[in-house]
Write a protein that holds these residues in place. Structure first.
Motif, PDB file in Angstrom:
ATOM      1  N   UNK A  97       3.536  12.252  -9.912  1.00 53.16           N
ATOM      2  CA  UNK A  97       2.567  12.277  -9.129  1.00 53.16           C
ATOM      3  C   UNK A  97       1.463  11.096  -8.384  1.00 53.16           C
TER       4      UNK A  97
ATOM      5  N   UNK B  67      -7.656   7.450  -6.025  1.00 50.80           N
ATOM      6  CA  UNK B  67      -8.362   8.368  -7.599  1.00 50.80           C
ATOM      7  C   UNK B  67      -7.897   7.783  -8.358  1.00 50.80           C
ATOM      8  N   UNK B  68      -7.326   5.809  -7.589  1.00 51.08           N
ATOM      9  CA  UNK B  68      -5.959   5.794  -8.615  1.00 51.08           C
ATOM     10  C   UNK B  68      -7.059   5.101  -9.922  1.00 51.08           C
ATOM     11  N   UNK B  69      -6.815   4.780 -10.721  1.00 51.40           N
ATOM     12  CA  UNK B  69      -6.973   3.936 -12.075  1.00 51.40           C
ATOM     13  C   UNK B  69      -6.186   2.961 -12.390  1.00 51.40           C
TER      14      UNK B  69
ATOM     15  N   UNK C 207       2.279   4.090 -15.176  1.00 45.48           N
ATOM     16  CA  UNK C 207       2.309   4.203 -13.489  1.00 45.48           C
ATOM     17  C   UNK C 207       1.926   5.380 -13.405  1.00 45.48           C
TER      18      UNK C 207
ATOM     19  N   UNK D  12      -2.083   6.287 -14.231  1.00 45.64           N
ATOM     20  CA  UNK D  12      -2.894   5.833 -13.223  1.00 45.64           C
ATOM     21  C   UNK D  12      -2.657   6.224 -12.093  1.00 45.64           C
ATOM     22  N   UNK D  13      -1.910   6.696 -11.605  1.00 45.21           N
ATOM     23  CA  UNK D  13      -2.268   8.357 -10.645  1.00 45.21           C
ATOM     24  C   UNK D  13      -2.999   9.306 -10.850  1.00 45.21           C
ATOM     25  N   UNK D  14      -2.835   9.985 -11.793  1.00 43.74           N
ATOM     26  CA  UNK D  14      -3.807  11.369 -12.408  1.00 43.74           C
ATOM     27  C   UNK D  14      -4.754   9.947 -12.810  1.00 43.74           C
ATOM     28  N   UNK D  15      -5.520   8.914 -12.474  1.00 44.06           N
ATOM     29  CA  UNK D  15      -6.866   8.450 -12.267  1.00 44.06           C
ATOM     30  C   UNK D  15      -7.509   8.451 -13.445  1.00 44.06           C
TER      31      UNK D  15
END
Lengths: 275, 291
Positions: free
Chosen positions: A228, A234-236, B113, B116-119
């Motif tokens: 993904x 929108x990355x955390x 990782x 993190x991509x999913x926010x």
């Protein structure tokens, strides 16, 4: 292990310097460079020298390693010293050899400039390369530069590229060794002949290495897509960097040092650097 | 039990390249996968099994046919990138080469990782990463550098990255092919545990017969088509047709098959070595008793 060389000059440790926030360390390095360039008088340089020695002692990194790191700069240091000693003119003539005149100012200038170069090197290595892993350095840079994202500077992309590069350096080194061994097994010779010959012998290593690097990149891109990844938007982050009290304290200390240097320049200007 | 994946009449051809004509990789493939099941897809090189995985992960768009994920048609005209991203949150994939799917330089960062991509918020990621590492038994290596781990350990990291994203379906694309026997066992144990204990739907692409025999269901692919589809007993119960397609059966099955040809009365569907030895010994004793 051989694959460790790739990970910069980072020295494992648990000193105050190691534990500082990477963003704070980048700021500290920049501030300290500014302070070094502000220094003019011999007393100011003396203070900075003391401070730098303090840094080395606090970091717990062997002095031998720090001194060794200056070896590549020997030429520049010697060159700077010679230029300043022989070309600098001043009021106090020390001695004369034919048309070459050596002045006291020249010698002072040479000493201080050499000291400046050494201080610059010590400070960047103490704050950055020796005490910070490349990966946290990348993280720190990304977060420090994140305001630039508004100006459409691809900050996240650069830091992602850095991370991936660091991740794959050991893998590619391993692969290079494998290919070299494979070519040696077929009778390739990398250690004999002229430079041109040896360079040519590297081609059968570079070609398969490139091909495999591209294949890896392709697979990695697919894997990242499957996980993904869509870019920085929108990355955390799992590990969010937080400034601690010690970070502010360290920055405060360097700011004070700057003030002290300015005061020493003004009130104890003996043997100053002249440009 | 509900259906998580359904494909209908799937066709896919690799586009033609200079000189080489288009190669059909999937021809009219249809099947469905139940939630919580463990399916192995078996086939030799070029049978279309990896292509199938890529289509299921929506990396490749099929030429024709339909793909349903959780009842939603992913091949419909009006599917947007956002829909695909949403569907990808549900389906994870673990690839063959352990080196080429690890992104970060620290194990736990790599596991994080995907999250993190999913926010996902930081403390939630932390919790999930610790949990995922615990499940695959890699907690001890959380701060290690991935390149210093063994192949099996790297694959378990990749699995942890997928479960940290709370995915309910994981596709393993020959994930054990590049590992040594020990690493293969580590990964297989993890896969089985995920399926049995955590109820994760597993789709495992492999060419190792022994691994396939551990699944509930085996789909055998040959030249882009489904050759057989059934339980390991059904699939390996007729070794002749497997051999005709150039495929092997587990060594235990082959041995039992030969025993049967010699006139011993033995079953074919035994995949455990010790169990197999016991059955043959029993059959030999029985035979001697009768003579």
């Amino acid at each position: 292990m051989k694959t460790d060389i790739a990970f910069g000059q980072y020295c494992e440790g648990d000193s105050i310097l190691h534990r500082l926030d990477p963003r704070a360390k980048i700021l500290l390095a920049v501030l300290y460079i500014v302070v070094i360039f502000m220094a003019k008088s011999a007393t100011a340089f003396g203070l900075l020298l003391l401070f730098s020695i303090g840094l080395v002692l606090v970091s717990g990194i062997p002095v031998r390693i720090v001194l060794n790191s200056m070896k590549p700069l020997t030429f520049i240091i010697v060159f700077t010293a010679i230029i300043n000693i022989f070309w600098m003119t001043g009021d106090t003539l020390l001695f004369q050899l034919g048309f070459v005149k050596v002045y006291l100012e020249g010698i002072i200038n040479a000493l201080l400039l050499v000291l400046r170069i050494m201080l610059l090197l010590i400070c960047t290595s103490m704050f950055l390369t020796y005490t910070t892993t490349p990966i946290s350095l990348t993280d720190g840079l990304e977060q420090l530069l994140s305001p630039l994202k508004k100006l459409h500077v691809p900050v996240h992309e650069f830091s992602m590229m850095m991370t991936i590069a660091l991740r794959f350096i050991p893998t590619l080194i391993e692969e290079t060794e494998k290919i070299m061994n494979a070519q040696k097994a077929r009778g390739a010779d990398f250690s004999q002949g002229s430079i041109v010959r040896r360079a040519k012998a590297l081609i059968p290593i570079l070609v398969p290495l490139f091909v495999s690097a591209f294949r890896r990149a392709d697979e990695l891109a697919t894997a990242m897509e499957c996980r993904c990844y869509t870019g920085g938007e929108g990355r955390t982050r799992m590990n969010v960097l937080k400034y601690k009290g010690s970070d502010l304290l360290a920055i405060g200390a360097v700011v004070l040092l700057g003030a002290a240097v300015v005061l020493l320049n003004l009130y104890l200007p003996g043997y100053s650097l002249t440009l | 039990m509900s259906e998580v994946i359904r494909v209908e009449n799937l066709c896919y051809s690799y586009p033609e390249d200079e000189g080489t004509p288009a190669v059909p990789a999937l021809k009219d493939v249809s099947f469905s996968i139940e939630e919580g099941s463990f399916t192995a897809i078996l086939g030799h090189n070029g049978s279309g099994k990896s292509t199938l995985a890529k289509v299921l992960c929506m990396i490749c768009q099929p030429d024709s046919g339909k793909l349903f994920l959780h009842g939603k048609e992913m091949t419909a005209e009006d599917i947007t990138d956002a829909d695909i991203m949403k569907a990808r949150r549900e389906i994870g994939m673990v690839f063959q080469n352990p080196d080429n799917q690890i992104v970060a330089t620290v194990v736990e960062e790599d596991v994080a990782f995907g999250c993190e991509n999913l926010g996902i918020p930081s403390d939630e990621i932390r919790r999930r990463v610790d949990e995922a590492l615990e499940i695959v038994g890699m907690t001890r290596y959380a701060r290690h550098q991935p390149h210093k781990l063994s192949g099996g350990q790297k694959q378990r990291i990749a699995v942890a990255g997928t479960i940290a994203m709370k995915r309910k379906v994981i596709i393993f694309d020959e994930s054990t092919a590049m590992l040594d026997p020990l690493g293969r066992k580590e990964v297989m144990d993890t896969i089985i545990r995920l399926n049995r204990e955590d109820g994760i739907t597993v789709l495992m692409i492999t060419h190792y017969m022994n691994e396939a025999a551990l699944a509930d269901r085996i789909i055998v692919m040959n030249r882009g088509e489904i050759l057989k589809d059934g339980s390991p007993n059904q699939v390996f119960g007729e070794p002749e047709s497997m051999w005709e397609a150039g495929l092997d059966v587990p060594q235990t099955t082959e041995l039992l098959y030969r025993c049967r040809q010699m006139g011993y009365n033995v079953p074919l569907d035994v995949f455990d070595t010790d169990e197999c030895a016991r059955i043959i010994a029993q059959a030999v004793l029985n035979q001697e008793g009768r003579d």
